[in-house]
Design an enzyme around this catalytic site. Structure first.
Site, mmCIF file in Angstrom:
data_model
loop_
_atom_site.group_PDB
_atom_site.id
_atom_site.type_symbol
_atom_site.label_atom_id
_atom_site.label_comp_id
_atom_site.label_asym_id
_atom_site.label_seq_id
_atom_site.Cartn_x
_atom_site.Cartn_y
_atom_site.Cartn_z
ATOM 1 N N ASN A 214 0.787 -1.232 0.000
ATOM 2 C CA ASN A 214 0.000 0.000 0.000
ATOM 3 C C ASN A 214 0.818 1.281 0.000
ATOM 4 O O ASN A 214 0.280 2.356 -0.283
ATOM 5 C CB ASN A 214 -0.967 0.000 1.184
ATOM 6 C CG ASN A 214 -2.127 -0.937 0.959
ATOM 7 O OD1 ASN A 214 -2.783 -0.908 -0.068
ATOM 8 N ND2 ASN A 214 -2.379 -1.817 1.933
ATOM 9 N N ARG B 49 -7.261 0.911 12.936
ATOM 10 C CA ARG B 49 -8.028 -0.330 12.866
ATOM 11 C C ARG B 49 -7.538 -1.309 13.936
ATOM 12 O O ARG B 49 -6.349 -1.646 13.965
ATOM 13 C CB ARG B 49 -7.893 -0.974 11.492
ATOM 14 C CG ARG B 49 -8.892 -2.114 11.297
ATOM 15 C CD ARG B 49 -8.639 -2.936 10.055
ATOM 16 N NE ARG B 49 -8.560 -2.160 8.832
ATOM 17 C CZ ARG B 49 -8.589 -2.691 7.610
ATOM 18 N NH1 ARG B 49 -8.724 -3.997 7.467
ATOM 19 N NH2 ARG B 49 -8.471 -1.940 6.546
ATOM 20 N N ARG C 247 -18.619 -20.056 -30.497
ATOM 21 C CA ARG C 247 -17.853 -18.843 -30.725
ATOM 22 C C ARG C 247 -17.954 -17.917 -29.508
ATOM 23 O O ARG C 247 -19.000 -17.841 -28.849
ATOM 24 C CB ARG C 247 -18.363 -18.096 -31.953
ATOM 25 C CG ARG C 247 -18.303 -18.883 -33.252
ATOM 26 C CD ARG C 247 -18.716 -18.024 -34.421
ATOM 27 N NE ARG C 247 -20.009 -17.371 -34.193
ATOM 28 C CZ ARG C 247 -20.493 -16.382 -34.948
ATOM 29 N NH1 ARG C 247 -19.792 -15.923 -35.970
ATOM 30 N NH2 ARG C 247 -21.679 -15.861 -34.685
#
Length: 223
Positions: free
Chosen positions: A20, A70, A157
């Site tokens: 990051n 966090r 296809r």
């Protein structure tokens, strides 16, 4: 009622260490999403980065984002992204109506993508929206060393295949109420179809990073 952008960015990437904050086109990977959000300030009121990593925190602050720490309990490899989004909303404790999720691993986005997406989101009074792209591949699975087609018949296809789409990860918009229900997308989430080479970039390893770097080198003159 506000609209915010949240960029979740854990430390400890295994396949591409310090992913990051690795420089892409001269700036850290996470900064591309921060700058994209800040360039859409007419839509986004505040930009938040959720991380457990000090170097990512420092980088996010340098590029003008607000940082939410966090907790370790929701920073594991298997933890769902919605946990980080909910944690941000719980910590800022503001009147937030909409959350725009920008994943740092998708650093390339068409300039007008968010503007187009948010107009659809508001006009249609949606509770969630995400971007998808058409899959042109002939897919199948292998069982007992035998290839079994899933979306076509042998000899068919490519242009005759039934259209299938994949979640490309470039952009998500959600109502706050959904996130508090531990959801990013509802069953009625609007799939915004897009056909752009940027949708093929999702950085997980060095090959993905090199591909993104190549596209950046062509970006100014081609896209």
């Amino acid at each position: 009622m506000k609209t915010i952008a949240i960029i979740p960015a854990r430390g400890g990437s295994k396949r591409l260490p310090k992913k990051n904050i690795k420089l892409l086109n001269g700036i850290p990977l996470i900064a591309h999403s921060i700058l994209y959000a800040k360039a859409n300030s007419s839509i986004i009121d505040e930009v938040y980065v959720s991380t457990d990593d000090q170097e990512i925190k420092d980088t996010a602050l340098k590029y003008g984002a607000k940082v939410i720490n966090r907790p370790a309990r929701i920073s594991g490899d298997l933890e769902p992204t919605v946990s980080a989004l909910r944690n941000v909303l719980e910590q800022i404790n503001n009147e937030i109506e909409n959350v725009i999720l920008l994943q740092p691993t998708n650093p390339l986005r068409p300039v007008d993508l968010l503007k187009e997406a948010f107009e659809i989101y508001t006009t249609k009074n949606l509770d969630s929206l995400f971007t998808v792209s058409k899959n042109h591949s002939k897919l199948g699975k292998i069982e007992n060393n035998k290839f079994i087609p899933s979306n076509y018949k042998i000899g068919q296809r490519s242009q005759d295949l039934e259209p299938l789409y994949y979640e490309n990860g470039l952009l998500y918009i959600s109502k706050t109420k959904l996130i508090f229900e531990d959801k990013i997308l509802s069953e009625n989430a609007f799939p915004l179809k897009m056909n752009h080479i940027f949708a093929t970039v999702d950085i997980d390893d060095q090959n993905d990073f090199d591909y993104a770097d190549y596209l950046f080198s062509k970006k100014q003159n081609t896209f």
